[in-house]
Design a protein around this motif. Sequence first.
Motif, PDB file in Angstrom:
ATOM      1  N   GLY A 131       0.732  -1.182  -0.201  1.00  0.00           N
ATOM      2  CA  GLY A 131      -0.129  -0.012  -0.067  1.00  0.00           C
ATOM      3  C   GLY A 131       0.849   1.191   0.020  1.00  0.00           C
ATOM      4  N   GLY A 132       0.544   2.058   0.842  1.00  0.00           N
ATOM      5  CA  GLY A 132       1.541   3.254   1.318  1.00  0.00           C
ATOM      6  C   GLY A 132       0.981   4.574   1.025  1.00  0.00           C
ATOM      7  N   GLY A 133      -0.312   4.345   0.666  1.00  0.00           N
ATOM      8  CA  GLY A 133      -1.095   5.996   0.450  1.00  0.00           C
ATOM      9  C   GLY A 133      -2.237   5.960   1.202  1.00  0.00           C
ATOM     10  N   CYS A 134      -3.092   6.974   1.273  1.00  0.00           N
ATOM     11  CA  CYS A 134      -4.177   7.253   2.272  1.00  0.00           C
ATOM     12  C   CYS A 134      -5.151   5.999   2.354  1.00  0.00           C
ATOM     13  CB  CYS A 134      -5.038   8.428   1.589  1.00  0.00           C
ATOM     14  SG  CYS A 134      -3.944   9.738   1.414  1.00  0.00           S
ATOM     15  N   VAL A 135      -5.484   5.695   3.572  1.00  0.00           N
ATOM     16  CA  VAL A 135      -6.498   4.673   3.826  1.00  0.00           C
ATOM     17  C   VAL A 135      -7.761   4.926   2.974  1.00  0.00           C
ATOM     18  CG1 VAL A 135      -8.091   3.698   5.968  1.00  0.00           C
ATOM     19  CG2 VAL A 135      -5.662   3.891   5.943  1.00  0.00           C
TER      20      VAL A 135
END
Length: 300
Positions: A131-135
Amino acid sequence: MKKHEKKNYIDAVLCLSKRKAISGYDNTVNRFDDHHAVHNVQTPDIHFVGHFLLWHRYFLATYEKALRTECGYKGAQPYWDWSLDADPKNTSSTAWFNSPVFDPKTGFGGNGAYVEHTPQNNPFGIPGATGGGCVQDGPFTEKAFTPNYPSGPECLRRDFIPWIINSWADPAVIAELMKSPDYTTFAFNMEGIPSFDVPAVHGSGHFGVGGVLGQLGNVENSPADPLFYLHHGNLDYIFWKWQQMDLKTRLNQVGGPVKSFGYGGENVTLDFKVNMGPLAGDATLGDLLNTKGKTLCYTY
Ligand SMILES: [Cu+2]
Protein backbone atom coordinates in the motif's frame (compact mmCIF):
# COMPACT_ATOMS: atom_id res chain seq x y z
CA MET A 1 -16.34 -7.43 20.81
CA LYS A 2 -19.94 -7.11 19.77
CA LYS A 3 -20.84 -4.85 16.87
CA HIS A 4 -22.18 -2.02 19.06
CA GLU A 5 -19.12 -2.25 21.33
CA LYS A 6 -16.82 -1.78 18.34
CA LYS A 7 -18.90 1.19 17.23
CA ASN A 8 -18.80 2.78 20.68
CA TYR A 9 -15.02 2.53 20.76
CA ILE A 10 -14.50 3.96 17.27
CA ASP A 11 -17.01 6.74 17.97
CA ALA A 12 -15.05 7.65 21.10
CA VAL A 13 -11.79 7.82 19.10
CA LEU A 14 -13.47 10.10 16.54
CA CYS A 15 -14.84 12.19 19.42
CA LEU A 16 -11.33 12.59 20.88
CA SER A 17 -10.18 13.78 17.46
CA LYS A 18 -12.79 16.57 17.65
CA ARG A 19 -11.95 17.87 21.12
CA LYS A 20 -9.58 20.77 21.44
CA ALA A 21 -5.89 20.10 22.09
CA ILE A 22 -4.45 21.03 25.49
CA SER A 23 -0.83 19.87 25.17
CA GLY A 24 0.50 23.04 23.54
CA TYR A 25 2.76 21.18 21.09
CA ASP A 26 3.01 22.82 17.64
CA ASN A 27 0.35 21.66 15.17
CA THR A 28 -1.70 19.74 17.71
CA VAL A 29 -5.34 20.53 16.99
CA ASN A 30 -7.21 17.95 19.03
CA ARG A 31 -6.91 15.53 21.95
CA PHE A 32 -5.99 12.64 19.66
CA ASP A 33 -3.06 14.72 18.37
CA ASP A 34 -2.02 15.50 21.98
CA HIS A 35 -1.33 11.82 22.65
CA HIS A 36 0.50 11.36 19.35
CA ALA A 37 2.67 14.41 20.15
CA VAL A 38 3.68 13.20 23.61
CA HIS A 39 4.86 9.89 22.11
CA ASN A 40 6.72 11.69 19.33
CA VAL A 41 8.46 14.13 21.66
CA GLN A 42 9.59 11.38 24.05
CA THR A 43 10.56 8.88 21.33
CA PRO A 44 14.35 9.01 21.96
CA ASP A 45 13.80 8.32 25.69
CA ILE A 46 11.17 5.54 25.63
CA HIS A 47 12.37 2.99 23.05
CA PHE A 48 15.21 0.47 23.52
CA VAL A 49 15.21 1.31 27.23
CA GLY A 50 14.24 -0.67 30.33
CA HIS A 51 11.01 1.29 30.76
CA PHE A 52 9.78 0.73 27.18
CA LEU A 53 6.95 -1.64 28.18
CA LEU A 54 5.88 0.31 31.24
CA TRP A 55 5.94 3.72 29.57
CA HIS A 56 3.70 2.36 26.79
CA ARG A 57 1.43 0.67 29.36
CA TYR A 58 0.94 4.02 31.09
CA PHE A 59 0.47 5.79 27.74
CA LEU A 60 -2.35 3.40 26.78
CA ALA A 61 -4.04 3.84 30.15
CA THR A 62 -3.82 7.63 29.75
CA TYR A 63 -5.45 7.40 26.32
CA GLU A 64 -8.15 5.04 27.60
CA LYS A 65 -8.88 7.45 30.43
CA ALA A 66 -9.30 10.32 27.95
CA LEU A 67 -11.75 8.22 25.90
CA ARG A 68 -13.73 7.46 29.04
CA THR A 69 -13.71 10.83 30.79
CA GLU A 70 -13.82 13.16 27.78
CA CYS A 71 -15.82 11.12 25.27
CA GLY A 72 -18.14 9.07 27.44
CA TYR A 73 -16.68 5.72 26.42
CA LYS A 74 -17.93 3.01 28.78
CA GLY A 75 -16.15 -0.08 27.49
CA ALA A 76 -12.61 -1.35 27.91
CA GLN A 77 -9.55 -0.59 25.80
CA PRO A 78 -9.52 -3.29 23.09
CA TYR A 79 -6.46 -5.11 21.80
CA TRP A 80 -5.74 -6.74 18.44
CA ASP A 81 -4.35 -10.25 18.79
CA TRP A 82 -2.51 -10.48 15.47
CA SER A 83 -1.37 -14.03 16.24
CA LEU A 84 -4.94 -15.12 15.42
CA ASP A 85 -4.59 -13.62 11.93
CA ALA A 86 -1.00 -14.67 11.13
CA ASP A 87 -0.35 -17.56 8.76
CA PRO A 88 3.20 -18.71 9.61
CA LYS A 89 3.04 -21.60 7.11
CA ASN A 90 2.46 -19.30 4.16
CA THR A 91 4.29 -16.07 4.86
CA SER A 92 3.20 -14.38 1.63
CA SER A 93 -0.49 -14.94 2.45
CA THR A 94 -2.68 -11.85 2.46
CA ALA A 95 -5.47 -13.63 4.37
CA TRP A 96 -4.90 -11.37 7.38
CA PHE A 97 -5.97 -8.34 5.31
CA ASN A 98 -9.49 -9.70 5.88
CA SER A 99 -9.19 -9.69 9.66
CA PRO A 100 -12.28 -8.23 11.39
CA VAL A 101 -10.06 -5.44 12.77
CA PHE A 102 -9.80 -3.97 9.23
CA ASP A 103 -13.49 -4.29 8.41
CA PRO A 104 -14.69 -1.14 6.60
CA LYS A 105 -18.04 -1.15 8.46
CA THR A 106 -17.31 -2.46 11.94
CA GLY A 107 -13.52 -2.08 12.15
CA PHE A 108 -10.71 0.37 11.47
CA GLY A 109 -10.68 0.20 7.66
CA GLY A 110 -7.96 -1.46 5.61
CA ASN A 111 -4.82 -0.89 3.59
CA GLY A 112 -3.69 2.36 1.98
CA ALA A 113 -3.86 2.93 -1.77
CA TYR A 114 -0.94 1.43 -3.65
CA VAL A 115 2.07 3.69 -4.07
CA GLU A 116 5.20 2.63 -5.93
CA HIS A 117 8.09 1.90 -3.55
CA THR A 118 11.40 3.28 -4.79
CA PRO A 119 14.94 3.58 -3.37
CA GLN A 120 13.96 7.15 -2.42
CA ASN A 121 10.88 6.34 -0.36
CA ASN A 122 12.11 2.90 0.76
CA PRO A 123 15.82 3.48 1.44
CA PHE A 124 16.25 0.22 3.38
CA GLY A 125 14.70 -1.78 0.53
CA ILE A 126 12.15 -3.49 2.78
CA PRO A 127 10.39 -6.02 0.54
CA GLY A 128 6.71 -6.81 0.10
CA ALA A 129 4.88 -3.56 0.90
CA THR A 130 1.46 -3.47 -0.76
CA GLY A 131 0.00 0.00 0.00
CA GLY A 132 1.56 3.22 1.18
CA GLY A 133 -1.12 5.80 0.37
CA CYS A 134 -4.21 7.06 2.16
CA VAL A 135 -6.55 4.57 3.82
CA GLN A 136 -9.43 3.94 1.41
CA ASP A 137 -12.31 2.77 3.56
CA GLY A 138 -13.64 2.63 7.11
CA PRO A 139 -14.05 5.38 9.72
CA PHE A 140 -10.57 6.91 9.38
CA THR A 141 -10.48 8.05 5.75
CA GLU A 142 -9.29 11.58 5.07
CA LYS A 143 -12.74 13.11 5.05
CA ALA A 144 -13.49 11.94 8.59
CA PHE A 145 -10.10 11.91 10.28
CA THR A 146 -6.72 13.61 9.83
CA PRO A 147 -3.70 13.41 12.11
CA ASN A 148 -2.50 17.03 12.42
CA TYR A 149 0.75 16.45 14.25
CA PRO A 150 3.68 16.87 13.51
CA SER A 151 3.37 19.11 10.44
CA GLY A 152 -0.26 19.87 9.69
CA PRO A 153 -3.21 17.75 8.52
CA GLU A 154 -2.42 14.66 6.47
CA CYS A 155 -4.26 11.47 5.65
CA LEU A 156 -3.83 8.27 7.60
CA ARG A 157 -1.62 5.95 5.51
CA ARG A 158 -1.17 2.19 5.72
CA ASP A 159 1.22 -0.04 3.85
CA PHE A 160 0.47 -3.69 4.63
CA ILE A 161 3.43 -6.07 4.42
CA PRO A 162 2.09 -9.66 4.39
CA TRP A 163 5.22 -11.52 5.55
CA ILE A 164 5.72 -9.40 8.64
CA ILE A 165 2.44 -10.29 10.35
CA ASN A 166 2.68 -13.91 9.15
CA SER A 167 6.16 -14.46 10.55
CA TRP A 168 6.54 -11.96 13.41
CA ALA A 169 3.09 -12.51 14.94
CA ASP A 170 3.58 -16.28 14.67
CA PRO A 171 2.16 -17.91 17.84
CA ALA A 172 5.44 -19.87 18.08
CA VAL A 173 7.43 -16.61 18.31
CA ILE A 174 5.14 -15.45 21.12
CA ALA A 175 5.39 -18.82 22.92
CA GLU A 176 9.18 -18.48 22.84
CA LEU A 177 8.93 -14.93 24.24
CA MET A 178 6.81 -16.21 27.14
CA LYS A 179 9.74 -18.39 28.25
CA SER A 180 11.86 -15.30 29.04
CA PRO A 181 13.11 -15.83 32.60
CA ASP A 182 13.18 -12.21 33.85
CA TYR A 183 11.89 -8.72 33.08
CA THR A 184 15.02 -7.50 31.31
CA THR A 185 15.14 -10.50 28.99
CA PHE A 186 11.39 -10.41 28.35
CA ALA A 187 11.37 -6.70 27.53
CA PHE A 188 14.40 -7.03 25.26
CA ASN A 189 12.96 -10.05 23.44
CA MET A 190 9.63 -8.35 22.89
CA GLU A 191 11.02 -5.05 21.63
CA GLY A 192 13.69 -6.66 19.44
CA ILE A 193 16.45 -4.77 17.71
CA PRO A 194 16.09 -2.38 14.75
CA SER A 195 16.58 -5.06 12.08
CA PHE A 196 14.24 -6.66 9.59
CA ASP A 197 16.21 -9.92 9.78
CA VAL A 198 15.17 -10.78 13.33
CA PRO A 199 11.46 -11.36 14.12
CA ALA A 200 10.22 -9.08 16.91
CA VAL A 201 6.73 -9.25 18.34
CA HIS A 202 6.71 -5.48 18.89
CA GLY A 203 7.50 -4.91 15.22
CA SER A 204 4.68 -7.12 13.93
CA GLY A 205 1.77 -4.69 14.08
CA HIS A 206 3.97 -1.65 13.46
CA PHE A 207 5.60 -2.81 10.24
CA GLY A 208 2.93 -5.31 9.15
CA VAL A 209 0.29 -2.54 9.01
CA GLY A 210 2.33 0.67 8.75
CA GLY A 211 4.94 -0.87 6.48
CA VAL A 212 7.35 1.55 4.87
CA LEU A 213 5.10 4.56 4.24
CA GLY A 214 2.30 4.33 6.82
CA GLN A 215 2.43 6.20 10.12
CA LEU A 216 2.19 3.01 12.19
CA GLY A 217 5.58 1.92 10.82
CA ASN A 218 7.23 5.15 11.97
CA VAL A 219 8.75 5.02 15.45
CA GLU A 220 7.87 8.62 16.30
CA ASN A 221 4.51 9.01 14.60
CA SER A 222 2.96 5.57 15.03
CA PRO A 223 0.20 6.87 17.37
CA ALA A 224 -1.21 8.79 14.38
CA ASP A 225 -2.97 5.51 13.54
CA PRO A 226 -5.77 4.61 15.98
CA LEU A 227 -4.64 0.99 15.56
CA PHE A 228 -1.48 1.86 17.51
CA TYR A 229 -3.51 1.50 20.70
CA LEU A 230 -4.84 -1.94 19.76
CA HIS A 231 -1.40 -3.15 18.73
CA HIS A 232 0.23 -1.93 21.91
CA GLY A 233 -2.81 -3.19 23.82
CA ASN A 234 -1.92 -6.70 22.73
CA LEU A 235 1.74 -6.21 23.65
CA ASP A 236 0.57 -5.14 27.09
CA TYR A 237 -1.78 -8.13 27.30
CA ILE A 238 1.12 -10.48 26.50
CA PHE A 239 3.27 -8.69 29.10
CA TRP A 240 0.45 -9.00 31.65
CA LYS A 241 0.06 -12.74 30.91
CA TRP A 242 3.80 -13.20 31.35
CA GLN A 243 3.61 -11.37 34.71
CA GLN A 244 0.76 -13.65 35.88
CA MET A 245 3.04 -16.69 35.53
CA ASP A 246 5.07 -15.53 38.57
CA LEU A 247 3.36 -12.49 40.09
CA LYS A 248 5.42 -12.42 43.27
CA THR A 249 8.59 -11.77 41.32
CA ARG A 250 7.17 -10.01 38.30
CA LEU A 251 5.33 -7.28 40.20
CA ASN A 252 8.67 -6.25 41.68
CA GLN A 253 11.24 -6.61 38.95
CA VAL A 254 12.49 -4.18 36.32
CA GLY A 255 15.75 -3.73 34.46
CA GLY A 256 17.29 -2.59 31.23
CA PRO A 257 18.99 0.65 30.30
CA VAL A 258 17.99 4.18 31.32
CA LYS A 259 19.43 5.54 28.06
CA SER A 260 18.31 4.30 24.66
CA PHE A 261 20.54 1.38 23.54
CA GLY A 262 22.55 1.89 26.72
CA TYR A 263 22.92 -1.84 27.35
CA GLY A 264 25.62 -2.42 29.93
CA GLY A 265 25.22 1.13 31.30
CA GLU A 266 22.95 2.46 34.05
CA ASN A 267 19.77 0.41 34.53
CA VAL A 268 16.26 1.48 35.56
CA THR A 269 15.01 0.63 39.06
CA LEU A 270 11.56 0.35 40.67
CA ASP A 271 11.83 4.03 41.72
CA PHE A 272 12.56 5.24 38.19
CA LYS A 273 9.90 7.77 37.10
CA VAL A 274 8.27 8.08 33.71
CA ASN A 275 6.18 11.03 32.57
CA MET A 276 3.29 11.76 30.22
CA GLY A 277 4.24 15.39 29.69
CA PRO A 278 1.09 17.53 29.89
CA LEU A 279 -1.26 14.50 29.77
CA ALA A 280 -0.88 12.96 33.24
CA GLY A 281 1.28 12.91 36.37
CA ASP A 282 4.56 11.03 36.77
CA ALA A 283 4.56 7.39 37.86
CA THR A 284 7.25 5.01 39.07
CA LEU A 285 8.02 1.74 37.30
CA GLY A 286 7.33 -0.12 40.55
CA ASP A 287 3.79 1.24 40.54
CA LEU A 288 3.17 0.65 36.82
CA LEU A 289 4.16 -3.03 37.11
CA ASN A 290 0.83 -3.47 38.88
CA THR A 291 -2.23 -2.93 36.67
CA LYS A 292 -4.18 -2.60 39.93
CA GLY A 293 -1.77 -0.27 41.72
CA LYS A 294 -1.78 3.40 42.73
CA THR A 295 -1.90 4.69 39.15
CA LEU A 296 -3.55 1.96 37.08
CA CYS A 297 -6.85 0.16 37.53
CA TYR A 298 -7.52 -2.52 34.94
CA THR A 299 -7.24 -6.21 34.23
CA TYR A 300 -7.62 -8.56 31.25
CU1 LIG B 1 6.48 3.73 21.10
